[in-house]
Design a protein around this motif. Structure first.
Motif, short mmCIF file in Angstrom:
data_model
loop_
_atom_site.label_atom_id
_atom_site.label_comp_id
_atom_site.label_asym_id
_atom_site.label_seq_id
_atom_site.Cartn_x
_atom_site.Cartn_y
_atom_site.Cartn_z
N LYS A 3 50.82 -29.55 -37.86
CA LYS A 3 52.23 -29.79 -38.13
C LYS A 3 52.96 -30.18 -36.84
CE LYS A 3 52.95 -27.02 -42.28
NZ LYS A 3 53.76 -25.99 -42.92
N ASN A 4 53.76 -31.24 -36.94
CA ASN A 4 54.51 -31.72 -35.79
C ASN A 4 55.96 -31.27 -35.81
OD1 ASN A 4 52.59 -33.15 -34.30
ND2 ASN A 4 52.74 -34.90 -35.66
N ILE A 5 56.48 -30.96 -37.00
CA ILE A 5 57.90 -30.69 -37.14
C ILE A 5 58.16 -29.19 -36.97
CG2 ILE A 5 59.93 -31.02 -38.58
CD1 ILE A 5 58.39 -33.60 -37.78
N GLN A 6 58.98 -28.86 -36.00
CA GLN A 6 59.29 -27.46 -35.71
C GLN A 6 60.81 -27.28 -35.76
OE1 GLN A 6 57.04 -25.76 -32.36
NE2 GLN A 6 55.83 -27.64 -32.33
N LEU A 7 61.31 -26.99 -36.94
CA LEU A 7 62.75 -26.87 -37.12
C LEU A 7 63.33 -25.60 -36.53
CD1 LEU A 7 63.31 -28.26 -40.74
CD2 LEU A 7 63.39 -29.46 -38.55
N ASP A 8 62.48 -24.68 -36.10
CA ASP A 8 63.00 -23.48 -35.46
C ASP A 8 63.41 -23.76 -34.02
OD1 ASP A 8 60.25 -23.98 -35.04
OD2 ASP A 8 59.95 -21.96 -34.25
N LEU A 9 63.01 -24.92 -33.48
CA LEU A 9 63.41 -25.29 -32.13
C LEU A 9 64.66 -26.17 -32.17
CD1 LEU A 9 59.93 -26.19 -30.57
CD2 LEU A 9 61.15 -24.01 -30.48
N GLU A 10 65.48 -26.06 -31.14
CA GLU A 10 66.72 -26.85 -31.09
C GLU A 10 66.46 -28.30 -30.74
OE1 GLU A 10 70.16 -27.21 -32.14
OE2 GLU A 10 70.14 -25.14 -31.43
N THR A 11 65.38 -28.55 -30.00
CA THR A 11 65.11 -29.90 -29.50
C THR A 11 63.91 -30.52 -30.19
OG1 THR A 11 63.72 -29.05 -27.72
CG2 THR A 11 66.07 -29.33 -27.25
N PHE A 206 66.55 -41.45 -33.38
CA PHE A 206 66.48 -41.25 -34.83
C PHE A 206 65.98 -39.84 -35.14
CE2 PHE A 206 65.72 -46.00 -34.86
CZ PHE A 206 66.94 -46.32 -35.43
N ASP A 207 64.92 -39.43 -34.45
CA ASP A 207 64.33 -38.13 -34.70
C ASP A 207 65.31 -37.00 -34.37
OD1 ASP A 207 62.10 -39.74 -35.12
OD2 ASP A 207 61.27 -39.35 -33.12
N ILE A 208 66.05 -37.17 -33.27
CA ILE A 208 66.99 -36.12 -32.83
C ILE A 208 68.10 -35.93 -33.86
CG2 ILE A 208 68.72 -35.54 -31.09
CD1 ILE A 208 66.88 -37.01 -29.04
N SER A 209 68.69 -37.03 -34.33
CA SER A 209 69.78 -36.90 -35.31
C SER A 209 69.26 -36.34 -36.63
CB SER A 209 70.45 -38.26 -35.51
OG SER A 209 69.52 -39.25 -35.90
N LEU A 214 68.43 -31.75 -40.56
CA LEU A 214 67.45 -30.87 -41.20
C LEU A 214 67.74 -29.40 -40.88
CD1 LEU A 214 64.39 -33.11 -40.44
CD2 LEU A 214 64.91 -32.27 -42.73
N ARG A 215 68.16 -29.13 -39.67
CA ARG A 215 68.43 -27.74 -39.26
C ARG A 215 69.75 -27.21 -39.80
NH1 ARG A 215 66.56 -24.91 -34.96
NH2 ARG A 215 68.69 -24.50 -34.24
N HIS A 216 70.77 -28.07 -39.89
CA HIS A 216 72.12 -27.57 -40.12
C HIS A 216 72.75 -27.97 -41.45
CE1 HIS A 216 72.59 -25.97 -35.99
NE2 HIS A 216 71.84 -27.00 -35.64
N ILE A 217 72.19 -28.97 -42.13
CA ILE A 217 72.83 -29.44 -43.36
C ILE A 217 71.94 -29.32 -44.60
CG2 ILE A 217 73.78 -31.49 -44.52
CD1 ILE A 217 74.95 -32.39 -41.91
N VAL A 218 70.67 -29.63 -44.48
CA VAL A 218 69.77 -29.63 -45.64
C VAL A 218 69.74 -28.26 -46.31
CG1 VAL A 218 67.35 -29.84 -46.34
CG2 VAL A 218 68.35 -31.53 -44.79
N ASN A 219 69.81 -28.28 -47.63
CA ASN A 219 69.84 -27.05 -48.42
C ASN A 219 68.55 -26.25 -48.22
OD1 ASN A 219 70.14 -25.07 -50.33
ND2 ASN A 219 70.38 -26.45 -52.07
N LYS A 220 68.69 -25.04 -47.72
CA LYS A 220 67.52 -24.19 -47.43
C LYS A 220 66.94 -23.53 -48.69
CE LYS A 220 68.11 -24.78 -42.94
NZ LYS A 220 69.34 -25.58 -42.96
N ALA A 286 59.23 -33.84 -42.18
CA ALA A 286 59.88 -32.52 -42.16
C ALA A 286 60.13 -32.01 -43.57
CB ALA A 286 61.19 -32.62 -41.39
N LEU A 287 60.63 -32.87 -44.45
CA LEU A 287 60.88 -32.46 -45.83
C LEU A 287 59.58 -32.06 -46.52
CD1 LEU A 287 63.49 -35.14 -46.97
CD2 LEU A 287 63.92 -32.72 -46.53
N GLU A 288 58.50 -32.75 -46.19
CA GLU A 288 57.20 -32.43 -46.80
C GLU A 288 56.67 -31.10 -46.28
OE1 GLU A 288 53.58 -35.17 -47.94
OE2 GLU A 288 53.60 -34.86 -45.78
#
Length: 521
Positions: A3-11, A206-209, A214-220, A286-288
């Motif tokens: 897995k490459n996507i780590q939404l627990d990190l800020e960056t 693109f990835d940063i935005s 994903l961290r702050h808006i997408v429905n958890k 990330a969504l996957e």
């Protein structure tokens, strides 16, 4: 692949580290496909690019150019993404110079709204306008004041903070300020660590935005909508709704021109796709990985082969294979006579494509379906593998396998000074350019250019017809460009114009030293 996507990190890790992306290379497209396989193995088996030995996981050999004539940065890209969300506000924590491209982004936003049938209006972007004192003493209070003013002025559903080179240098703590303002205002406040010097090519923006959304808006806690499909896109016309209506799907466009609620519901969709894997790879993966929303494992919807495979992959995902086959057969029957007529008119025509990475692969597919010869292309960067890591998403390999090799395939980040040498190697009757600032350079060399403003223009079966008809219009003004060539001069020395290798300065840096010495003498 790990897995490459780590939404627990800020960056977000830069693309050059995460994917092994490069910005300078020259050779055949088939060679780049083969070399990219090593980078893919490193991602799958070692967890990071370049970790393998004895050939496995070798980094792509990237040419080291000594300077850039022009470019963009991650900060600029993050601004054109987060700043284009309809009911949110972006605050650029930066000197006012970092907002120089905002008028261009505003035009794209207004045009995009009009294309989608939404009343045009201006973007909601503010700047803290950092001055000398701010750089010495800090500007945290200035950012907080801007956030309060944005909240009062626009009543946004979310606020984004973007980092600039200046605020990164003085160590502004965007994350802490965002957390404090989120508690105070009662809405999501998303920091973006997108300082311009962070990454050597702009696609990391693109990835940063997307990471911030994903961290702050997408429905958890999503409630699934089985007929909703996410399409990661820019400002282009809505051609996807008609293409996907036979499969009973509703299109949810992200990120540009989207609303807060449309972004929030991305975790509820049946699947995610994109018109460009360069743009959509991070969000889709990330969504996957995090929310179980599968991404479509298929080429992009360009040309017959790509569009067929894309529709079949989506149909398989939603259980509409029969409807897809009927639609594909009907569309082939409908457009093939028009395509054949265009092929007859375009017989013997040579084209050249100069755009973003996977977008160029799709455009070349369309041109070759139209019978146009394409012996050369420039892409602004190259991702050896996308975040999903799926073979079906390898757009360069798909192009080579289905349409043949491109003898002169160049990776170069918007370098106008290279165009004379690049174009001397091929016979180009026209150029398709995505980033319009390069179009005048081609015109000066007597070559008409088609500057694509609507990103979705070549998508799908009708996209081939749109491109073919546009190329015919471009060719009709070829004489004008030839006249222009006779009356203007390129701003380069005779020595440079005599060079046949566009990367001579990277391969032989001593040449630059000798040339500089001669100029000084």
């Amino acid at each position: 692949m790990a897995k490459n996507i780590q939404l627990d990190l800020e960056t977000v890790e830069n693309r050059e580290m995460r994917l092994g992306s490069i910005i300078s290379w020259d050779g055949k497209a088939s060679e780049l496909v083969e070399l990219s396989r090593y980078e893919e193995r490193a991602l799958k088996h070692k967890g990071c690019p370049g970790a393998g030995k004895n050939g496995e996981g070798c980094r792509l050999c990237e040419l080291n150019m000594p300077f850039n004539q022009q470019s963009m940065c991650a900060n600029s890209i993050a601004a054109c993404q987060a700043g284009n969300i309809r009911d949110c506000v972006l605050i650029q924590h930066s000197p006012v110079g970092c907002t120089a491209r905002n008028p261009e982004f505003n035009l794209a936003f207004r045009n995009g709204l009009e294309r989608r049938g939404i009343e045009p209006r201006n973007i909601n972007i503010m700047t803290t306008n950092l001055l000398e004192n701010d750089m010495v003493f800090g500007a945290s209070e200035k950012l907080k004041k801007a956030a309060r003013e944005a909240f009062e002025r626009y009543a946004p559903k979310a606020i984004f903070f973007s980092m600039s080179c200046s605020t990164a240098i003085i160590g502004e703590d965007l994350s802490s300020i965002a957390s404090e303002m989120e508690d105070e205002l009662g809405i999501p406040v998303a920091p973006m660590q997108c300082e311009g010097f962070r990454s050597k090519h702009w696609s990391t923006g693109f990835d940063i935005s997307q990471h911030a959304v994903l961290r702050h808006i997408v429905n958890k806690h999503p409630k699934k909508q089985p007929n909703l499909i996410n399409i990661v896109a820019l400002w282009g016309t809505d051609y996807f709704t008609d293409m996907l209506k036979p499969l009973g799907l509703r299109v949810n466009y992200i990120m540009d021109i989207a609303s807060f609620d449309e972004l929030a519901q991305t975790s509820e969709a049946a699947c995610t796709s994109t018109f460009c894997h360069t743009l959509g790879s991070y969000f889709a993966t990330a969504l996957e990985e995090v929310y179980g929303v599968p991404q479509i494992r298929a080429p992009q919807p360009y040309g017959f082969a790509g569009t067929d495979a894309w529709l079949r992959a989506i149909a398989k995902q939603v259980g509409k294979e029969k409807e897809a086959e009927e639609f594909i057969a009907a569309e082939h029957e409908r457009v093939k006579p028009k395509i054949e007529a265009l092929r007859e008119k375009l017989k013997g025509v040579n084209g050249f494509v100069l755009t973003g990475s996977s977008y160029a692969h799709g455009l070349i597919s369309v041109l070759r379906d139209l019978g146009v010869t394409v012996d050369g292309s420039v892409v602004f960067h190259h991702d050896p593998v996308y975040d999903g890591g799926y073979e079906e998403q390898n757009t360069l390999k798909t192009l080579v396998d289905n349409y043949g090799d491109i003898p002169n395939f160049t990776v170069s980040k918007c370098q106008p000074f290279q165009l004379p040498a690049l174009l001397s190697r091929v016979k180009a009757d026209f150029i398709i350019i995505r980033h319009n600032g390069l179009a005048p350079n081609a015109a000066r060399m007597g070559i008409p250019s088609f500057a694509i403003g609507d990103e979705h223009f070549p998508v799908g079966y009708d996209g081939m017809i749109r491109v073919g008809e546009a190329v015919l219009e471009v060719l009709a003004r070829k004489k004008m460009n030839q006249v222009l060539k006779r009356h203007v001069e390129l701003p380069y020395s005779d020595w440079w114009l005599s060079q046949k290798d566009p990367f001579i300065l990277a391969k032989h840096p001593e040449v630059l030293d000798e040339t500089t010495k001669e100029v000084k003498d």
